[in-house]
Design a protein around this motif. Sequence first.
Motif, mmCIF file in Angstrom:
data_model
loop_
_atom_site.group_PDB
_atom_site.id
_atom_site.type_symbol
_atom_site.label_atom_id
_atom_site.label_comp_id
_atom_site.label_asym_id
_atom_site.label_seq_id
_atom_site.Cartn_x
_atom_site.Cartn_y
_atom_site.Cartn_z
ATOM 1 N N LYS A 1 0.849 -1.195 0.000
ATOM 2 C CA LYS A 1 0.000 0.000 0.000
ATOM 3 C C LYS A 1 0.883 1.242 0.000
ATOM 4 O O LYS A 1 2.061 1.168 0.387
ATOM 5 C CB LYS A 1 -0.911 0.001 1.225
ATOM 6 N N PRO A 2 0.316 2.365 -0.409
ATOM 7 C CA PRO A 2 1.106 3.608 -0.399
ATOM 8 C C PRO A 2 1.599 3.924 1.019
ATOM 9 O O PRO A 2 0.863 3.735 1.997
ATOM 10 C CB PRO A 2 0.118 4.667 -0.882
ATOM 11 N N GLY A 3 2.840 4.324 1.117
ATOM 12 C CA GLY A 3 3.407 4.614 2.435
ATOM 13 C C GLY A 3 4.334 5.815 2.370
ATOM 14 O O GLY A 3 4.424 6.480 1.337
ATOM 15 N N PRO A 4 5.017 6.084 3.471
ATOM 16 C CA PRO A 4 5.919 7.245 3.504
ATOM 17 C C PRO A 4 7.168 6.986 2.658
ATOM 18 O O PRO A 4 7.476 5.841 2.323
ATOM 19 C CB PRO A 4 6.284 7.346 4.987
ATOM 20 N N ALA A 5 7.833 8.053 2.334
ATOM 21 C CA ALA A 5 9.104 7.915 1.605
ATOM 22 C C ALA A 5 10.121 7.258 2.517
ATOM 23 O O ALA A 5 10.270 7.638 3.680
ATOM 24 C CB ALA A 5 9.595 9.280 1.165
#
Lengths: 705, 261
Positions: free
Chosen positions: B114-118
């Motif tokens: 899933k989309p997460g932090p850099a």
Amino acid sequence: MSRQRQDGPGAAGSGNFDPVKSSWFYPLLILVLLVAFRLFSPGSAEKPELFWLDQVLAARSQLGLADSLDPSIRFVELSMDDEIARRFATDGEYATIASILLTLESLGVKVIAVDIIYSYGREEDQALLAKTIEEITARGQTTVVLPVSLEVKSGESYLLRSLPAAGGDRFPRGLVNVAAGKNWREYRMVHQFGGETIPSLALAAFAASRPAPLAPKVTAGGRMEWKSIGENGLAVAASADDSRLFLNLQHAYRDTRFDERERIAGRAWSIGPLETLAKRSEGISLLHDTIVFFGYNAEYDLKPTTHGDQEPGMLLHGTALNDLLQGTAIRPMPLWVDLLVVLLVALLAALVFSMVKSKRWLILVALAGIVLILSAGCLAVWWFHLLPATIGPAFLWSAAVVLEVGRRWTFEQRERTQRDAMLGFYFSPAVLKQVTKNLDMIRPQENAVAVLLSDLRGFTTLCETQRVERVFELLNRLFAIETDAALRENGSLARFAGDQFLAYWGAPEPAADAADRALRAALEIHRNLRSRREAPGADDLDSWLKIGIGLHSGRGLVGHVGSRSYRDYNIVGDSVNTTARVEGQTKNYAAAILATGEFIAALSQAPANLLVDRVQVKGKARASDLHAVFEECSGELAEGCRLYTIAFDQYVAGEFKLAAEGFTNLENHSSPTIATSARLLAERCLGFVENPPADWDGIYELTSK
Amino acid sequence: MKPFFFLVGLVAISGSGGTLSRGEEAHVSVYVVDHSTEFASMGGACLPYTPTEKTGKERELLCVGKGPAGSTLLMMAFDRDLPYLDLAPVLAPQTADSEPLRFPAEGITWPYDKPGPAVDLYVAVFLNDDPALARIAEYVEWLGESLKQGDKETAMLHALAIKNRLSNILRQRKVDDYRVTFGSSLADSIRDAPASKAAVTRSGKSALLTGTTEEPKSPVAAVRRGLKSLNEQWREDARVISFGLATPGVLVFPITTPIAP
């Protein structure tokens, strides 16, 4: 006769305390003064210690031993050059600063600690800058720490805040005050104001550089605490408070050697190169992940610092942060430790001074002590980051050494004076000089000496017939003449015993011409006494100035004799006894000066003399020739001497009858010495004619002294 | 005498063979591993990571790297200053016959679901006798212990210390390209001829290497590696990390996920 009370060098004397005799007094005196100075004027007492700290840190830097700066600390200087002035004029100061902050963000800076307080700008300008900071903060890569300053106005303290009109307090903040007016090294990591605990700019920057869970937190006691990694990798508690500490580094931020060594291109950036760097598309940012202190350059930041009167305050905060990160902040030693050190040094000084007697060793120990104290102080700063009292103890030690040397000198001078006073009675000034240079000379020793002993003729009668004052008057006249003559010939005086005067040559300083000097002294005494008697102004007391002088050369034992309370440098031994015997015979031969054959033999040139007899004095095993010494011998005296010698040779040869005739012919000679001696020997020869001695060897044994 | 000197020379050369001095290279690749059933036969498809690679439930991230013998490789993922997802760093000395080092370690997954932090994936390589290695290795060991024990605070401290040291190495290095951006910069770096025999071998010109950003027509079309055979193939996608004596090499792979639709 002289006497000398002998006190030991360390003796305190009877009753009154004498500091010159105590090696403890001066170190303890300086100790008291130092402690008083430290207690009553701590600021003044600390100045030399801080000066010392400067030197120690500068030396470490020069030696290349300075701690490497934490590589994450950078500085950005805002210098008021033409370009910045133009931007201030066209874009406005706040917009320009906002632009610089954005540039720093674009360079990957982790924390920007601003050392310029933006408090007085227009509301919209403040809002602009605050908005920029807010945006930077929101992006999450860079944190901006704003400064606050503790100011005083009309006697009231207040906190000067950054961007007050735009809610500047919502951003991380750090207090920028340093005790620059008092001491540029002094720094406090935490400040208390109005019940609020405010971190310094350095501590605030440190806090901003850490993830929130690891950032320092204020405790109930007004401290700030955080965790760091201990030696074994475990988390350990660390803290900072508002106690004083001293910045460690001899700044090297602009020292390219350090940058080259660390391979870090530039710690301090000005705005122009910074913006050029930001335009580079390739390569790593040299400010990536760094903590940047942003402030005015020296020209506009007028705080006195390590570098001088005009240095950016941000360098101080950077140094403080470096000390915080590396644990190298220098802490002053507690007062009681400093006082204990000073006390120990004073006691050690006193102990050493009382133990070390040699001057050379004292100097060596003194130098070693100074080196030791300074080295210990140096090591404490370099390795343990502690500032102990160093100059104080070093001063104490040095001053104590100087005073100890002075004390010893004074003591020696006093002792020398006392000794001179004592020895002056014994020796001529020339001999005294030698003796005082080398006191070993007056140790007991046996020397070849020439002894002069005189005795006043008719002293018993004098004492019986004259008042005591006149007796002493006469004796003093006599002894004055004799003493002067003996000392003039560098003689040494042994004693005045009654009317007797004893002087000697060849001790304590050996003298090859001892006999010559003794003879000259004897002749001078004789001459001076006669002159005195025959002087037109001579009184009846002078007519008593007639003495017999005995001279002898032999071995003499010299040295101090007596007890602790009464001592006398004296000559004893056979030579003195013999001289006394010879002097005792002067009246029998009516000779003013009577010398032994050994004495005549010791002379470099024999004087006019006549061998009047060869005797074995009472108590002596060996025979002595008795020579009557004349000032000069000519005319009738010379003829008399010649005839006497002929008769004496006959006497020695055992031709007593012929000798008696020869001596009888001289019984009325004009020289009392020849006449008296001739009568004595004529009578002896006649006796020998009637009762010839058995085993005659020319030596007549005297039966009385 | 000549044979003698020849022998001495041989001995000297062979003796120095195990000691790296300068100009050495390590290699590292980052993949998105897709465990979808369609790739089961391959053990999972390994797609070279790009920022545009889509997330998925069966997907995870895998970093593979290898340094020359006498070096030590470190891999660690940071979410700012903290270890991402508490993934323990891997650090291993390299030998001629050692297997390529993988991050995360065997049995641990780095989900790419899933989309997460850099996230910054740091890959560092040191000579074994590099003074900087000893301290970092100590922190890595401590960090591993702290993560095992669930001591979050201490783990953060160790991670911060490692990050600071790696950042310092980065600043010290005069590298032209420290931050891997797959695309043009990768294509740029390929123009530099590999300096050693162990250098990357590349086959063909993929869209990735040509710098084109067009999407593959099918996910399958992009699949070129299988997890089972990755050890033989990963070098073909590898980036080069040059390093030398007292100049450790560091490469940072910024791992981002496509913006969630």
